[in-house]
Design a protein around this motif. Structure first.
Motif, mmCIF file in Angstrom:
data_model
loop_
_atom_site.group_PDB
_atom_site.id
_atom_site.type_symbol
_atom_site.label_atom_id
_atom_site.label_comp_id
_atom_site.label_asym_id
_atom_site.label_seq_id
_atom_site.Cartn_x
_atom_site.Cartn_y
_atom_site.Cartn_z
ATOM 1 N N ARG A 19 -0.796 0.117 12.261
ATOM 2 C CA ARG A 19 -2.228 -0.050 12.540
ATOM 3 C C ARG A 19 -2.502 -1.517 12.791
ATOM 4 O O ARG A 19 -1.998 -2.384 12.080
ATOM 5 C CB ARG A 19 -3.083 0.427 11.363
ATOM 6 N N ILE A 20 -3.328 -1.803 13.790
ATOM 7 C CA ILE A 20 -3.684 -3.181 14.132
ATOM 8 C C ILE A 20 -5.187 -3.234 14.385
ATOM 9 O O ILE A 20 -5.746 -2.330 14.992
ATOM 10 C CB ILE A 20 -2.923 -3.654 15.391
ATOM 11 N N ALA A 21 -5.816 -4.289 13.889
ATOM 12 C CA ALA A 21 -7.251 -4.488 14.130
ATOM 13 C C ALA A 21 -7.508 -5.973 14.330
ATOM 14 O O ALA A 21 -6.816 -6.820 13.766
ATOM 15 C CB ALA A 21 -8.074 -3.975 12.960
ATOM 16 N N ALA A 22 -8.518 -6.265 15.119
ATOM 17 C CA ALA A 22 -8.966 -7.645 15.315
ATOM 18 C C ALA A 22 -10.478 -7.618 15.444
ATOM 19 O O ALA A 22 -11.054 -6.626 15.895
ATOM 20 C CB ALA A 22 -8.337 -8.238 16.572
ATOM 21 N N VAL B 234 -13.109 -14.978 12.368
ATOM 22 C CA VAL B 234 -12.239 -14.182 13.226
ATOM 23 C C VAL B 234 -11.069 -13.693 12.379
ATOM 24 O O VAL B 234 -10.535 -14.426 11.551
ATOM 25 C CB VAL B 234 -11.733 -15.014 14.422
ATOM 26 N N TYR B 235 -10.676 -12.437 12.592
ATOM 27 C CA TYR B 235 -9.560 -11.897 11.815
ATOM 28 C C TYR B 235 -8.658 -11.026 12.683
ATOM 29 O O TYR B 235 -9.070 -10.459 13.688
ATOM 30 C CB TYR B 235 -10.056 -11.082 10.617
ATOM 31 N N ILE B 236 -7.409 -10.951 12.257
ATOM 32 C CA ILE B 236 -6.425 -10.034 12.829
ATOM 33 C C ILE B 236 -5.733 -9.363 11.655
ATOM 34 O O ILE B 236 -5.294 -10.036 10.719
ATOM 35 C CB ILE B 236 -5.390 -10.763 13.703
ATOM 36 N N ASN B 237 -5.645 -8.045 11.698
ATOM 37 C CA ASN B 237 -4.972 -7.292 10.648
ATOM 38 C C ASN B 237 -3.840 -6.487 11.273
ATOM 39 O O ASN B 237 -3.989 -5.932 12.357
ATOM 40 C CB ASN B 237 -5.938 -6.340 9.943
ATOM 41 N N ALA B 238 -2.720 -6.436 10.558
ATOM 42 C CA ALA B 238 -1.602 -5.588 10.969
ATOM 43 C C ALA B 238 -1.072 -4.879 9.728
ATOM 44 O O ALA B 238 -1.025 -5.458 8.639
ATOM 45 C CB ALA B 238 -0.504 -6.414 11.612
ATOM 46 N N ALA B 239 -0.695 -3.617 9.898
ATOM 47 C CA ALA B 239 -0.150 -2.826 8.799
ATOM 48 C C ALA B 239 1.015 -1.998 9.329
ATOM 49 O O ALA B 239 0.977 -1.515 10.463
ATOM 50 C CB ALA B 239 -1.221 -1.910 8.222
ATOM 51 N N VAL B 240 2.044 -1.850 8.513
ATOM 52 C CA VAL B 240 3.192 -1.014 8.876
ATOM 53 C C VAL B 240 3.526 -0.113 7.686
ATOM 54 O O VAL B 240 3.486 -0.555 6.534
ATOM 55 C CB VAL B 240 4.406 -1.866 9.323
ATOM 56 N N GLY C 203 2.092 32.577 18.348
ATOM 57 C CA GLY C 203 1.316 31.834 17.364
ATOM 58 C C GLY C 203 2.215 31.163 16.349
ATOM 59 O O GLY C 203 3.408 31.442 16.273
ATOM 60 N N GLY C 204 1.603 30.285 15.561
ATOM 61 C CA GLY C 204 2.376 29.603 14.542
ATOM 62 C C GLY C 204 1.508 28.789 13.605
ATOM 63 O O GLY C 204 0.327 28.541 13.880
ATOM 64 N N ARG C 205 2.122 28.416 12.487
ATOM 65 C CA ARG C 205 1.495 27.540 11.491
ATOM 66 C C ARG C 205 2.430 26.377 11.217
ATOM 67 O O ARG C 205 3.633 26.566 11.049
ATOM 68 C CB ARG C 205 1.253 28.295 10.185
ATOM 69 N N PHE C 206 1.835 25.193 11.141
ATOM 70 C CA PHE C 206 2.621 23.978 10.982
ATOM 71 C C PHE C 206 2.004 23.127 9.873
ATOM 72 O O PHE C 206 0.823 22.792 9.942
ATOM 73 C CB PHE C 206 2.648 23.206 12.304
ATOM 74 N N PHE C 207 2.792 22.794 8.835
ATOM 75 C CA PHE C 207 2.349 21.964 7.717
ATOM 76 C C PHE C 207 3.131 20.660 7.733
ATOM 77 O O PHE C 207 4.312 20.647 8.070
ATOM 78 C CB PHE C 207 2.639 22.638 6.371
ATOM 79 N N SER C 208 2.482 19.599 7.305
ATOM 80 C CA SER C 208 3.157 18.314 7.169
ATOM 81 C C SER C 208 2.626 17.612 5.924
ATOM 82 O O SER C 208 1.415 17.479 5.754
ATOM 83 C CB SER C 208 2.902 17.444 8.401
ATOM 84 N N PHE C 209 3.534 17.186 5.058
ATOM 85 C CA PHE C 209 3.196 16.381 3.888
ATOM 86 C C PHE C 209 3.976 15.079 4.009
ATOM 87 O O PHE C 209 5.178 15.097 4.239
ATOM 88 C CB PHE C 209 3.590 17.094 2.592
ATOM 89 N N SER C 210 3.287 13.945 3.852
ATOM 90 C CA SER C 210 3.977 12.670 4.061
ATOM 91 C C SER C 210 3.655 11.669 2.959
ATOM 92 O O SER C 210 2.621 11.743 2.314
ATOM 93 C CB SER C 210 3.608 12.074 5.421
ATOM 94 N N LEU C 211 4.571 10.743 2.780
ATOM 95 C CA LEU C 211 4.394 9.632 1.857
ATOM 96 C C LEU C 211 5.010 8.407 2.517
ATOM 97 O O LEU C 211 6.179 8.411 2.891
ATOM 98 C CB LEU C 211 5.071 9.910 0.519
ATOM 99 N N ALA C 212 4.180 7.370 2.678
ATOM 100 C CA ALA C 212 4.636 6.177 3.388
ATOM 101 C C ALA C 212 4.178 4.926 2.656
ATOM 102 O O ALA C 212 3.004 4.580 2.687
ATOM 103 C CB ALA C 212 4.107 6.178 4.816
ATOM 104 N N PRO C 213 5.082 4.231 1.972
ATOM 105 C CA PRO C 213 4.721 2.925 1.432
ATOM 106 C C PRO C 213 4.676 1.917 2.570
ATOM 107 O O PRO C 213 5.311 2.109 3.604
ATOM 108 C CB PRO C 213 5.869 2.621 0.467
ATOM 109 N N GLY C 214 3.904 0.867 2.390
ATOM 110 C CA GLY C 214 3.815 -0.110 3.469
ATOM 111 C C GLY C 214 3.194 -1.417 3.027
ATOM 112 O O GLY C 214 2.945 -1.641 1.840
ATOM 113 N N MET D 17 0.840 -1.196 0.000
ATOM 114 C CA MET D 17 0.000 0.000 0.000
ATOM 115 C C MET D 17 0.876 1.247 0.000
ATOM 116 O O MET D 17 2.050 1.185 0.340
ATOM 117 C CB MET D 17 -0.881 0.023 1.254
ATOM 118 N N ILE D 18 0.259 2.365 -0.350
ATOM 119 C CA ILE D 18 0.896 3.666 -0.209
ATOM 120 C C ILE D 18 -0.060 4.549 0.574
ATOM 121 O O ILE D 18 -1.257 4.576 0.302
ATOM 122 C CB ILE D 18 1.216 4.300 -1.580
ATOM 123 N N ARG D 19 0.485 5.285 1.562
ATOM 124 C CA ARG D 19 -0.330 6.181 2.380
ATOM 125 C C ARG D 19 0.205 7.608 2.239
ATOM 126 O O ARG D 19 1.149 8.001 2.915
ATOM 127 C CB ARG D 19 -0.296 5.763 3.841
#
Length: 160
Positions: free
Chosen positions: A140-143, A104-110, A82-93, A47-49
């Protein structure tokens, strides 16, 4: 716990992250996290996030409460107003859902990735600006358990 109030403080925050799943015919991220689909067999996908966030804060008296300024003897002219903060990210996983006992399921993502962060803030006398690249790791983890007849009245689209 003592709560500190800053009545003149204003905050604004907005952000969005998306997920692009390569193996979307055999794998469903929605099955694990939204539960409007059902993953019938174990499967995974690369995946790409991509994502962004923006945060802005302002306060005439400063964003640090006066009691802290006094306690730590901070210079009044260097208190951030005061201030302004921007963040741009790219994360393959990669993400994987293990299905067992039929329902029953378990999911894990990195997602290891990088973010470009830009921040600008000001004090009474000075303005500051900085850009930086930051390495990150998202997990991320889900069950869960799906009923035999479906997923609580959802559309029951099944991935095999």
């Amino acid at each position: 716990m003592k709560v500190l109030h800053l009545p003149d403080m204003n905050l604004f925050s907005i952000g969005a992250y998306g997920y692009w799943v390569y193996n979307s015919r055999k794998f469903s991220l929605r099955a694990a996290f939204i539960q409007n689909e059902k993953q019938v067999k174990s499967a995974g996908s690369f995946m790409i996030r991509p994502g962004f966030s923006f945060f802005e804060v302002t306060s005439d008296t400063g964003i640090i409460p006066g009691t802290i300024v006094t306690t730590y003897k901070l210079a009044k002219n260097e208190v951030v107003k005061g201030g302004r903060f921007f963040s741009f990210s790219l994360a393959p996983g990669y993400t994987y859902t293990l299905v067992f006992l039929r329902n029953v399921y378990i999911n894990a993502a990195v997602f290891p990735g990088v973010s470009m962060i830009t921040y600008s803030y000001h004090t009474r006398d000075n303005k500051y600006y900085h850009e930086d690249f930051v390495f990150q790791v998202g997990i991320r983890i889900a069950a869960g358990f799906n009923t035999r007849s479906g997923i609580w009245g959802c559309n029951n689209h099944r991935f095999q």
